[in-house]
Design an enzyme around this catalytic site. Structure first.
Site, PDB file in Angstrom:
ATOM      1  N   SER A  65       0.831  -1.209   0.000  1.00  0.00           N
ATOM      2  CA  SER A  65       0.000   0.000   0.000  1.00  0.00           C
ATOM      3  C   SER A  65       0.862   1.254   0.000  1.00  0.00           C
ATOM      4  CB  SER A  65      -0.927  -0.008   1.218  1.00  0.00           C
ATOM      5  OG  SER A  65      -0.152  -0.112   2.389  1.00  0.00           O
ATOM      6  N   CYS A 112       4.237 -11.013  12.452  1.00  0.00           N
ATOM      7  CA  CYS A 112       5.254 -10.396  13.318  1.00  0.00           C
ATOM      8  C   CYS A 112       4.622  -9.832  14.593  1.00  0.00           C
ATOM      9  CB  CYS A 112       6.033  -9.323  12.567  1.00  0.00           C
ATOM     10  SG  CYS A 112       5.000  -7.982  11.978  1.00  0.00           S
ATOM     11  N   ASN A 155      -4.427  -2.106  -1.564  1.00  0.00           N
ATOM     12  CA  ASN A 155      -4.725  -2.716  -0.277  1.00  0.00           C
ATOM     13  C   ASN A 155      -4.741  -4.234  -0.497  1.00  0.00           C
ATOM     14  OD1 ASN A 155      -6.212  -4.009   1.795  1.00  0.00           O
ATOM     15  ND2 ASN A 155      -7.108  -2.037   2.346  1.00  0.00           N
TER      16      ASN A 155
HETATM   17  C1  SAM Z   1       6.469  -6.267   7.584  1.00  0.00           C
HETATM   18  S1  SAM Z   1       6.481  -5.145   6.257  1.00  0.00           S
HETATM   19  C2  SAM Z   1       6.961  -6.163   4.919  1.00  0.00           C
HETATM   20  C3  SAM Z   1       8.459  -6.385   4.821  1.00  0.00           C
HETATM   21  C4  SAM Z   1       8.922  -7.027   3.534  1.00  0.00           C
HETATM   22  N1  SAM Z   1       8.246  -8.279   3.260  1.00  0.00           N
HETATM   23  C5  SAM Z   1      10.415  -7.241   3.543  1.00  0.00           C
HETATM   24  O1  SAM Z   1      10.853  -8.405   3.654  1.00  0.00           O
HETATM   25  O2  SAM Z   1      11.164  -6.269   3.461  1.00  0.00           O
HETATM   26  C6  SAM Z   1       4.782  -4.866   5.967  1.00  0.00           C
HETATM   27  C7  SAM Z   1       4.414  -4.040   4.721  1.00  0.00           C
HETATM   28  O3  SAM Z   1       2.995  -4.050   4.572  1.00  0.00           O
HETATM   29  C8  SAM Z   1       2.586  -2.812   3.998  1.00  0.00           C
HETATM   30  N2  SAM Z   1       1.130  -2.709   4.293  1.00  0.00           N
HETATM   31  C9  SAM Z   1       0.529  -2.393   5.473  1.00  0.00           C
HETATM   32  N3  SAM Z   1      -0.814  -2.515   5.352  1.00  0.00           N
HETATM   33  C10 SAM Z   1      -1.071  -2.910   4.078  1.00  0.00           C
HETATM   34  C11 SAM Z   1      -2.258  -3.234   3.342  1.00  0.00           C
HETATM   35  N4  SAM Z   1      -3.474  -3.169   3.916  1.00  0.00           N
HETATM   36  N5  SAM Z   1      -2.142  -3.614   2.060  1.00  0.00           N
HETATM   37  C12 SAM Z   1      -0.941  -3.687   1.457  1.00  0.00           C
HETATM   38  N6  SAM Z   1       0.231  -3.409   2.105  1.00  0.00           N
HETATM   39  C13 SAM Z   1       0.158  -3.031   3.390  1.00  0.00           C
HETATM   40  C14 SAM Z   1       3.497  -1.789   4.628  1.00  0.00           C
HETATM   41  O4  SAM Z   1       3.611  -0.655   3.780  1.00  0.00           O
HETATM   42  C15 SAM Z   1       4.820  -2.583   4.739  1.00  0.00           C
HETATM   43  O5  SAM Z   1       5.628  -2.315   3.614  1.00  0.00           O
END
Ligand code: SAM
Length: 380
Positions: free
Chosen positions: A238, A324, A263
């Site tokens: 997102s 997490c 999303n």
């Molecule tokens: C834990 S991080 C992911 C880390 C990534 N997989 C890595 O290894 O570097 C979570 C991600 O989810 C995204 N995010 C949060 N809510 C979201 C949603 N409803 N839909 C899509 N992405 C979302 C955030 O912008 C963030 O980049």
């Protein structure tokens, strides 16, 4: 000056949990700092203390000693444990200090190819940051304090980002397995990257196929490794900023990555409607449960994204899925996956049960340090 706790507080420390909440503190100094904790006349621990927060006492040593020396000794130990990794992979990314997991509550230090980022979320660290930076200097070309985490406000601390030593660049290039990626040191999420998933991301290099989907991709973390073996990889997040970085990272590696700002919940539903299928799907959502009270809602959210992903996988396809949130325990995580599989009318087989990397150590008696669950599952 000392902190006196009640029986419930004492029981926590005697069971080797590091935290005592304010309601269990009988008396203590008026200002934050490092102090010994007692139950009556019995010494229990040395602790970081803040009388103005609910999480008032965060222990870091269970025997008496000079409070500052003991804390800095813990820091030296944490750094010594990472020496071999730094020597063999100086261009890699590692966590040098994992807060409570390293008996350094409220302090996170991440290493990105020679540049170090410090994040302190407990008040007592504020005056000690010059000493922390001094200890980090031999390992680093620069040390940046990225003290912009919201948690600092609860401690009554200001939010800022400033160098503690040297001239931190805007970004660093980190090598991880067969790929390299850019870390936005000053403006990225957390300290710039999610190092806890490093070994799980590298695991993706063992697989190949036609189509892979990396959901909650951030800066392309899992997708880059997948792009080494899959013909088509789609990264969904997102955050436009994160996806811009994912595209830069793909270019840096000469790899092809499709990015999609959406999303995740909506997009997975759309893919299902369109009858799309994938060979491998990664789900690495943010912590849906920030507190205990969110657990029920978070459980449903985890189950929904996993259910949708399971439906999108081809027979023999792989689901790499994570949580997490420490509030969602490991047994609950697997229960949620089993329920999602049953609701999708599909049989799943576990290939790997994993968690956070070795540089994010877990204290057995302080369960909050075990927050990352990661499963690799095959759809039969
Ligand atoms: C834990 S991080 C992911 C880390 C990534 N997989 C890595 O290894 O570097 C979570 C991600 O989810 C995204 N995010 C949060 N809510 C979201 C949603 N409803 N839909 C899509 N992405 C979302 C955030 O912008 C963030 O980049």
């Amino acid at each position: 000056m000392r902190i006196l706790v009640n029986e419930r507080g004492a029981e926590r420390l005697l069971s080797r949990h590091l935290w005592v909440f304010r309601r269990d503190v009988l008396s203590g100094p008026d200002t934050p700092g490092l102090f010994p904790v007692y139950w009556g006349k019995r010494f229990l621990a040395l602790a970081l203390y803040n009388p103005h927060t609910d999480l008032s006492v965060r222990a870091y040593r269970f025997r008496p000693g000079d409070p500052i020396e003991a804390l800095l000794e813990n820091l030296d130990r944490a750094l010594a444990r990472r020496q071999a990794a730094l020597a063999t992979e100086p261009e890699g990314g590692f966590r040098l200090v994992h807060a409570e997991g390293d008996f350094l509550p409220g302090l996170v230090v991440d290493y990105y190819a020679g540049h170090v980022v410090v994040q302190a979320t407990a008040h007592a660290w504020e005056g000690l940051l010059p000493q922390v930076a001094e200890r980090l200097r031999p390992l680093a070309r620069s040390v940046l304090a990225k003290n912009d985490a919201k948690a600092r406000e609860l401690e009554g601390l200001p939010l800022y980002v400033r160098p503690l030593w040297g001239e931190p660049p805007a970004q660093a290039v980190v090598r991880e397995g067969g790929v390299r990626y850019l870390v936005d040191l000053q403006g990225g999420q957390k300290t710039g990257a999610f190092l806890d998933q490093r070994d799980n991301r590298i695991l993706m290099e063992r697989f190949s196929g036609e189509r892979a989907l990396d959901v909650f991709s951030y800066a392309g973390g899992f997708g880059l490794h997948l792009a080494l073996g899959f013909k088509e990889v789609i990264s969904v997040d997102s955050s436009r900023e994160a996806l811009k970085r994912a595209e830069e990272n793909a270019r840096l590696n000469g790899l092809s990555l499709k990015t999609l700002e959406a999303n995740a919940f909506d997009h997975l539903r759309q893919l299902e409607k369109a009858g799309e299928r994938f060979d491998l799907i990664v789900l690495d959502p943010p912590a849906f449960a920030k507190g205990k009270k969110d657990l029920e809602r978070a459980y449903r959210a985890y189950k929904e994204v996993n259910l949708r992903a399971i439906k999108l996988l081809k027979e023999g396809g792989l689901l790499a899925t994570a949580s997490c949130s420490h509030h969602l325990s490991e047994p609950l995580f697997y229960q949620m996956l089993a329920e999602a599989a049953a609701d999708a009318h599909r049989t799943l087989r576990v290939l790997e049960r994993r968690g956070q990397g070795w540089d994010h150590p877990v204290l057995l008696n302080h369960p909050e340090t075990h927050y990352l669950k990661f499963a690799l599952l095959e759809v039969l």
